[in-house]
Write a protein that holds these residues in place. Structure first.
Motif, PDB file in Angstrom:
ATOM      1  N   GLU A  91      20.309  47.704 -10.807  1.00 27.81           N
ATOM      2  CA  GLU A  91      19.072  48.411 -11.228  1.00 27.81           C
ATOM      3  C   GLU A  91      18.509  46.630 -10.923  1.00 27.81           C
ATOM      4  O   GLU A  91      18.827  46.064 -11.884  1.00 27.81           O
ATOM      5  CB  GLU A  91      18.891  49.392 -11.334  1.00 27.81           C
ATOM      6  N   CYS A  92      17.931  46.317 -10.183  1.00 27.03           N
ATOM      7  CA  CYS A  92      16.351  45.467  -9.696  1.00 27.03           C
ATOM      8  C   CYS A  92      15.538  45.228 -11.031  1.00 27.03           C
ATOM      9  O   CYS A  92      15.094  46.679 -11.041  1.00 27.03           O
ATOM     10  CB  CYS A  92      16.278  44.616  -8.579  1.00 27.03           C
ATOM     11  N   ASN A  93      14.730  44.660 -10.880  1.00 27.87           N
ATOM     12  CA  ASN A  93      13.460  44.814 -11.574  1.00 27.87           C
ATOM     13  C   ASN A  93      12.456  45.524 -10.702  1.00 27.87           C
ATOM     14  O   ASN A  93      10.922  45.375 -11.693  1.00 27.87           O
ATOM     15  CB  ASN A  93      13.155  42.964 -12.220  1.00 27.87           C
ATOM     16  N   ASP A  94      12.264  45.748 -10.124  1.00 27.73           N
ATOM     17  CA  ASP A  94      11.574  46.080  -8.787  1.00 27.73           C
ATOM     18  C   ASP A  94      11.906  47.727  -8.895  1.00 27.73           C
ATOM     19  O   ASP A  94      11.114  48.658  -8.173  1.00 27.73           O
ATOM     20  CB  ASP A  94      11.076  45.377  -8.419  1.00 27.73           C
ATOM     21  N   ASN A  95      13.110  47.544  -9.595  1.00 25.47           N
ATOM     22  CA  ASN A  95      13.604  49.367  -9.985  1.00 25.47           C
ATOM     23  C   ASN A  95      14.373  50.056  -8.731  1.00 25.47           C
ATOM     24  O   ASN A  95      14.071  51.651  -8.726  1.00 25.47           O
ATOM     25  CB  ASN A  95      12.411  50.676 -10.303  1.00 25.47           C
ATOM     26  N   THR A  96      14.635  49.337  -7.610  1.00 25.95           N
ATOM     27  CA  THR A  96      15.287  48.882  -6.494  1.00 25.95           C
ATOM     28  C   THR A  96      16.796  48.914  -6.825  1.00 25.95           C
ATOM     29  O   THR A  96      17.120  48.339  -7.950  1.00 25.95           O
ATOM     30  CB  THR A  96      14.938  48.576  -5.602  1.00 25.95           C
ATOM     31  N   MET A  97      17.658  49.487  -5.960  1.00 23.19           N
ATOM     32  CA  MET A  97      19.257  49.455  -6.347  1.00 23.19           C
ATOM     33  C   MET A  97      19.429  48.476  -5.118  1.00 23.19           C
ATOM     34  O   MET A  97      19.356  48.920  -4.459  1.00 23.19           O
ATOM     35  CB  MET A  97      20.216  50.626  -5.947  1.00 23.19           C
ATOM     36  N   ARG A  98      20.681  47.237  -5.800  1.00 20.69           N
ATOM     37  CA  ARG A  98      20.512  46.413  -4.636  1.00 20.69           C
ATOM     38  C   ARG A  98      22.193  45.597  -5.048  1.00 20.69           C
ATOM     39  O   ARG A  98      22.387  45.848  -6.525  1.00 20.69           O
ATOM     40  CB  ARG A  98      19.885  45.058  -4.546  1.00 20.69           C
ATOM     41  N   ALA A  99      23.222  44.835  -4.141  1.00 19.89           N
ATOM     42  CA  ALA A  99      24.113  44.748  -4.692  1.00 19.89           C
ATOM     43  C   ALA A  99      24.209  43.417  -5.434  1.00 19.89           C
ATOM     44  O   ALA A  99      23.197  42.401  -4.623  1.00 19.89           O
ATOM     45  CB  ALA A  99      25.284  43.983  -3.383  1.00 19.89           C
ATOM     46  N   PHE A 100      24.340  43.327  -6.603  1.00 10.26           N
ATOM     47  CA  PHE A 100      24.734  41.827  -7.310  1.00 10.26           C
ATOM     48  C   PHE A 100      25.270  41.303  -6.858  1.00 10.26           C
ATOM     49  O   PHE A 100      26.568  40.503  -6.353  1.00 10.26           O
ATOM     50  CB  PHE A 100      25.505  42.337  -8.374  1.00 10.26           C
ATOM     51  N   THR A 101      25.010  39.859  -6.757  1.00 12.24           N
ATOM     52  CA  THR A 101      25.130  38.383  -7.051  1.00 12.24           C
ATOM     53  C   THR A 101      24.957  37.207  -7.744  1.00 12.24           C
ATOM     54  O   THR A 101      23.419  38.078  -8.727  1.00 12.24           O
ATOM     55  CB  THR A 101      23.991  37.999  -5.295  1.00 12.24           C
ATOM     56  N   TYR A 102      25.397  36.506  -7.510  1.00 11.95           N
ATOM     57  CA  TYR A 102      25.026  35.328  -8.821  1.00 11.95           C
ATOM     58  C   TYR A 102      24.071  35.078  -8.730  1.00 11.95           C
ATOM     59  O   TYR A 102      23.885  34.378  -9.983  1.00 11.95           O
ATOM     60  CB  TYR A 102      26.424  35.130  -8.838  1.00 11.95           C
ATOM     61  N   ARG A 103      23.853  34.690  -7.351  1.00  8.03           N
ATOM     62  CA  ARG A 103      22.399  33.168  -7.075  1.00  8.03           C
ATOM     63  C   ARG A 103      21.401  34.455  -7.931  1.00  8.03           C
ATOM     64  O   ARG A 103      20.817  33.256  -8.333  1.00  8.03           O
ATOM     65  CB  ARG A 103      22.914  32.997  -5.638  1.00  8.03           C
ATOM     66  N   THR A 104      21.434  35.466  -7.543  1.00 10.78           N
ATOM     67  CA  THR A 104      19.960  36.462  -7.562  1.00 10.78           C
ATOM     68  C   THR A 104      20.103  37.406  -8.808  1.00 10.78           C
ATOM     69  O   THR A 104      19.570  38.331  -9.305  1.00 10.78           O
ATOM     70  CB  THR A 104      20.121  37.270  -6.748  1.00 10.78           C
ATOM     71  N   ARG A 105      21.238  36.352 -10.249  1.00 13.70           N
ATOM     72  CA  ARG A 105      21.415  37.009 -11.208  1.00 13.70           C
ATOM     73  C   ARG A 105      20.416  37.630 -12.208  1.00 13.70           C
ATOM     74  O   ARG A 105      19.887  38.480 -12.774  1.00 13.70           O
ATOM     75  CB  ARG A 105      22.347  36.974 -12.365  1.00 13.70           C
ATOM     76  N   GLN A 106      19.386  37.043 -11.654  1.00 15.38           N
ATOM     77  CA  GLN A 106      18.414  36.996 -12.686  1.00 15.38           C
ATOM     78  C   GLN A 106      17.202  38.097 -12.499  1.00 15.38           C
ATOM     79  O   GLN A 106      16.112  38.230 -13.597  1.00 15.38           O
ATOM     80  CB  GLN A 106      17.031  35.387 -12.829  1.00 15.38           C
ATOM     81  N   ASN A 107      17.166  38.297 -10.798  1.00 10.00           N
ATOM     82  CA  ASN A 107      16.127  39.550 -11.064  1.00 10.00           C
ATOM     83  C   ASN A 107      17.211  40.889 -10.618  1.00 10.00           C
ATOM     84  O   ASN A 107      16.178  41.625 -10.597  1.00 10.00           O
ATOM     85  CB  ASN A 107      16.299  39.435  -9.004  1.00 10.00           C
ATOM     86  N   PHE A 108      17.726  40.621 -11.890  1.00  6.56           N
ATOM     87  CA  PHE A 108      18.344  42.704 -12.377  1.00  6.56           C
ATOM     88  C   PHE A 108      17.865  42.681 -13.099  1.00  6.56           C
ATOM     89  O   PHE A 108      18.038  41.564 -14.519  1.00  6.56           O
ATOM     90  CB  PHE A 108      20.303  42.668 -11.851  1.00  6.56           C
ATOM     91  N   LYS A 109      17.614  44.274 -13.452  1.00  5.46           N
ATOM     92  CA  LYS A 109      17.013  44.929 -14.762  1.00  5.46           C
ATOM     93  C   LYS A 109      17.995  44.317 -15.486  1.00  5.46           C
ATOM     94  O   LYS A 109      19.290  45.122 -15.200  1.00  5.46           O
ATOM     95  CB  LYS A 109      17.293  45.905 -14.864  1.00  5.46           C
ATOM     96  N   GLY A 110      18.044  43.863 -17.230  1.00  4.97           N
ATOM     97  CA  GLY A 110      18.811  44.216 -17.973  1.00  4.97           C
ATOM     98  C   GLY A 110      19.118  43.001 -18.401  1.00  4.97           C
ATOM     99  O   GLY A 110      19.934  43.153 -19.487  1.00  4.97           O
ATOM    100  N   PHE A 111      19.544  41.941 -17.291  1.00  6.63           N
ATOM    101  CA  PHE A 111      20.371  40.879 -17.003  1.00  6.63           C
ATOM    102  C   PHE A 111      19.710  39.906 -17.859  1.00  6.63           C
ATOM    103  O   PHE A 111      18.335  39.109 -17.891  1.00  6.63           O
ATOM    104  CB  PHE A 111      20.576  40.155 -16.006  1.00  6.63           C
ATOM    105  N   ASP A 112      20.501  39.049 -19.055  1.00  7.32           N
ATOM    106  CA  ASP A 112      20.366  37.953 -19.665  1.00  7.32           C
ATOM    107  C   ASP A 112      21.094  36.643 -19.580  1.00  7.32           C
ATOM    108  O   ASP A 112      22.002  37.652 -20.231  1.00  7.32           O
ATOM    109  CB  ASP A 112      19.311  38.226 -21.225  1.00  7.32           C
ATOM    110  N   ASP A 113      21.311  35.755 -19.421  1.00  6.43           N
ATOM    111  CA  ASP A 113      22.692  34.487 -20.269  1.00  6.43           C
ATOM    112  C   ASP A 113      22.771  34.480 -21.252  1.00  6.43           C
ATOM    113  O   ASP A 113      23.592  34.364 -21.118  1.00  6.43           O
ATOM    114  CB  ASP A 113      21.648  33.458 -19.880  1.00  6.43           C
ATOM    115  N   THR A 114      22.444  35.007 -22.344  1.00  4.95           N
ATOM    116  CA  THR A 114      22.783  35.286 -23.903  1.00  4.95           C
ATOM    117  C   THR A 114      23.273  36.755 -23.811  1.00  4.95           C
ATOM    118  O   THR A 114      23.542  37.051 -25.067  1.00  4.95           O
ATOM    119  CB  THR A 114      21.906  35.085 -24.819  1.00  4.95           C
ATOM    120  N   ASN A 115      22.520  37.892 -22.941  1.00  5.23           N
ATOM    121  CA  ASN A 115      23.319  39.190 -23.517  1.00  5.23           C
ATOM    122  C   ASN A 115      24.515  39.397 -22.375  1.00  5.23           C
ATOM    123  O   ASN A 115      25.007  39.151 -21.250  1.00  5.23           O
ATOM    124  CB  ASN A 115      22.170  40.024 -22.936  1.00  5.23           C
TER     125      ASN A 115
END
Length: 596
Positions: A91-115
């Motif tokens: 799930e992305c920050n805009d509540n849509t579902m997208r295939a995960f990519t490492y390059r756009t990882r910051q756009n995904f809900k709940g992602f944090d480099d320390t998490n």
């Protein structure tokens, strides 16, 4: 900065273990070293680029048993790149579902480099399993140390090791802390509430979560049928109009619960991302083998196997075997009816209470035999389907389900059809149905719940005593957990088909009743025509209901359409970019030609 797999370190000495590999006793060290090197080798060299270490160090191996247990894990970055490789949808920050990519990882809900909780336990273990199963032979002709274990390019290494007996098993390791939290919210405290299906999915994966979600849904869906069916069980009515009403309600109910479940299932799978993970070109399943070559569609190197060979295996071996098993099932059924005749004759001659109890014994024995035959056939069906060498996992599952469904249906229900339409004994039909159902439920509870629980508790006590008796400085908690878990056992269109069959059989049973036959004492043709007409009308109603209720809710359809539109737009932009770059190159080429 772009991160590639070649930049990852695979020599971390400590990591969170996710999967355990157990070798057989006395496996040669060169074999272990070879597999270790293939697991930690870079992807570009044909490795999995994972982390790998023995459960025990050299000193501990001299002191303890179980020297052949090894732990597999991955670094955080490797896991994220693996999530992109397998096409996980998040799930992305805009509540849509997208295939995960490492390059756009910051756009995904709940992602944090320390998490470290962005990927669920099930997703992490799925990635590790995917990478291990896709380790394939390159130039090796045999497994080092075992000349008889032949290899050829494209062969799955893990599958060859398992079939050769070199590797005993590969299993995921529990996270005890996460499991305890799930237990507390799921079943530790008794309360009338819905199951935490999302939490179950996060820990065990989508398949297990859908299984428990369906059990919960089906249990609630049975309540209306139980309430309406209770009077039919308590009172034996001579008026068959009431049974026609009940059969009609049964049809509508079975159709509605299936359509509502499809909609609920679509909601869950969209939320979990699996509804969007369908690929037009699936990767070959790990068990698929053949000569290594280039796929003409994808352009990727993969095993190739002629389709005609698979068809020959299916029609010349698998199909005759299934037919033979069906014949054997019918033969066992006839033995059961002989036992019924014997028990009935014994009861009629003596008339004692003891012989009245004996009337149920043949059905109980037959129910136990049915369960045993179903389980034995399942093993044979899995072996045959694997031997057929299907390229895709979906094709493998479809052929396996077809084999199992056909046999289980005949094995479980053939006797009931025989009693209803050949013997025409409604009393025996009720008795057999009740006995088979109750015995089957009790057996399943014992085999799938009570027996594994008792064996695990017994084994757990033995392992704890052994660990406590050791005077060694080791991670006793991890050691104990791995030893315990390695002893654990490993544990459908179908409903649509069953609902259609139920309509036909209900109409046929009502048409055979004496009350209905009395209406047409001379013309049986009119009776048959009316029964067929009613059956067709009920089936038409069923299909109208199924068509009128969409399988996916409107909001899910809109989101899927939106994602498809965005994918097409992105593809157009990519093609335009390529065209623009080619146009820019053309003047340069022309200039070079003029200069020449």
């Amino acid at each position: 900065m772009k991160v590639t797999l070649s930049a990852l370190d695979t020599s971390e000495s400590s990591f969170t273990p996710l999967v355990v590999i157990e070798f057989a006793q006395d496996v040669k060290e060169e074999t272990k070293e070879w597999l270790k090197n293939r697991i930690i080798a870079p992807k570009k060299d044909g490795g999995a680029q994972l982390l790998f270490r023995p459960l025990l160090n050299k000193y501990e191996q001299e002191t303890l048993e179980n020297k052949n247990l090894y732990l597999v894990g991955a670094s955080k970055i490797r896991m994220l790149l693996g999530a992109e490789a397998v096409g996980l949808v998040k799930e992305c920050n805009d509540n849509t579902m997208r295939a995960f990519t490492y390059r756009t990882r910051q756009n995904f809900k709940g992602f944090d480099d320390t998490n470290d909780d962005f990927l669920t336990m099930a997703e992490c273990q799925f990635i590790i399993k995917h990478e291990l199963e896709n380790l394939r032979a390159k130039d090796e002709k045999m497994i080092p140390g075992y000349p008889q274990a032949k290899l050829y390019p494209g062969k799955s290494l893990l599958r060859r090791l398992l079939t050769s007996g070199i590797v005993i098993q590969v299993f995921p390791l529990h996270d005890n802390e996460a499991l305890k939290k799930l237990e507390d919210t799921w079943y530790t405290r008794f309360a009338l509430k819905y199951q935490p299906v999302d939490s179950i999915r996060g820990y065990f994966g989508e398949t297990i979560a859908l299984y428990f979600g369906f059990l919960e849904y089906f249990t609630f869906a049975l309540i209306p049928m139980a309430v309406i069916g209770l009077p039919y069980y308590l009172f034996v009515w001579e008026d068959y109009d009431k049974y026609v009403i009940f059969a009609s309600f049964n049809l509508i109910w079975s159709t509605l619960i299936l359509e509502v479940w499809k909609r609920g299932c679509a909601n869950m799978t969209y939320r979990w991302g699996t509804l969007l993970m369908k690929r037009k070109f699936e990767e070959p399943r790990p068990g698929f083998h053949g000569v290594l070559g280039i796929n003409s569609i994808t352009g990727k190197e993969e095993p190739l196997y002629p389709s005609y060979k698979r068809q020959l295996r299916i029609y010349l071996v698998s199909l005759p075997f299934v037919c033979l098993c069906l014949y054997f099932s019918l033969y066992v059924m006839m033995i059961y009816f002989d036992l019924e005749v014997w028990a009935l004759g014994l009861h009629e001659n003596s008339g004692s209470e003891w012989t009245s109890v004996l009337l149920y014994v043949p059905s109980i024995i037959y129910a136990i035999v049915i369960e045993i035959m179903n389980r034995l056939y399942r093993y044979a069906a899995e072996f045959l389907t694997s031997w057929e060498n299907h390229r895709l996992e979906s094709a493998y599952q479809n052929h396996l389900i077809l084999k199992v469904l056909v046999f289980n249906f005949l094995n479980c229900f053939a006797s009931l059809f025989y009693i209803a339409f050949v013997l025409k004994d409604m009393k025996l039909l009720r008795q057999s149905l009740a006995t088979l159902l109750i015995t089957s439920q009790i057996l399943n509870q014992i085999v799938e719940s009570l027996l594994p629980y008792w064996l695990q508790r017994k084994h757990g006590v033995r392992v704890k005593r052994k660990v406590q008796a050791l005077k060694v400085d080791i991670d006793a908690t991890l050691y104990e957990q791995v030893i315990l878990e390695k002893e654990m056992g490993t544990y459908l269109l179908a409903f649509e088909t069953m609902s259609v069959i139920s309509v036909v059989t209900n109409c046929a049973l009502i048409g055979m009743s004496p009350q209905v036959n009395a209406i047409f004492p001379e013309s049986k043709a009119d009776l048959i025509l009316i029964v067929v007409a009613v059956e067709h009308a009920l089936l038409a109603l069923k299909f109208i209901l199924a068509f009128a209720i969409p399988d996916k809710p409107r909001h899910i359809q809109m989101k899927l359409a939106r994602l498809e539109f965005e994918s097409l737009e992105a593809l157009k932009q990519q093609q335009m970019k390529l065209v623009t770059e080619n146009l820019k190159e053309e003047p340069k080429e022309s200039g070079k030609e003029k200069a020449t």
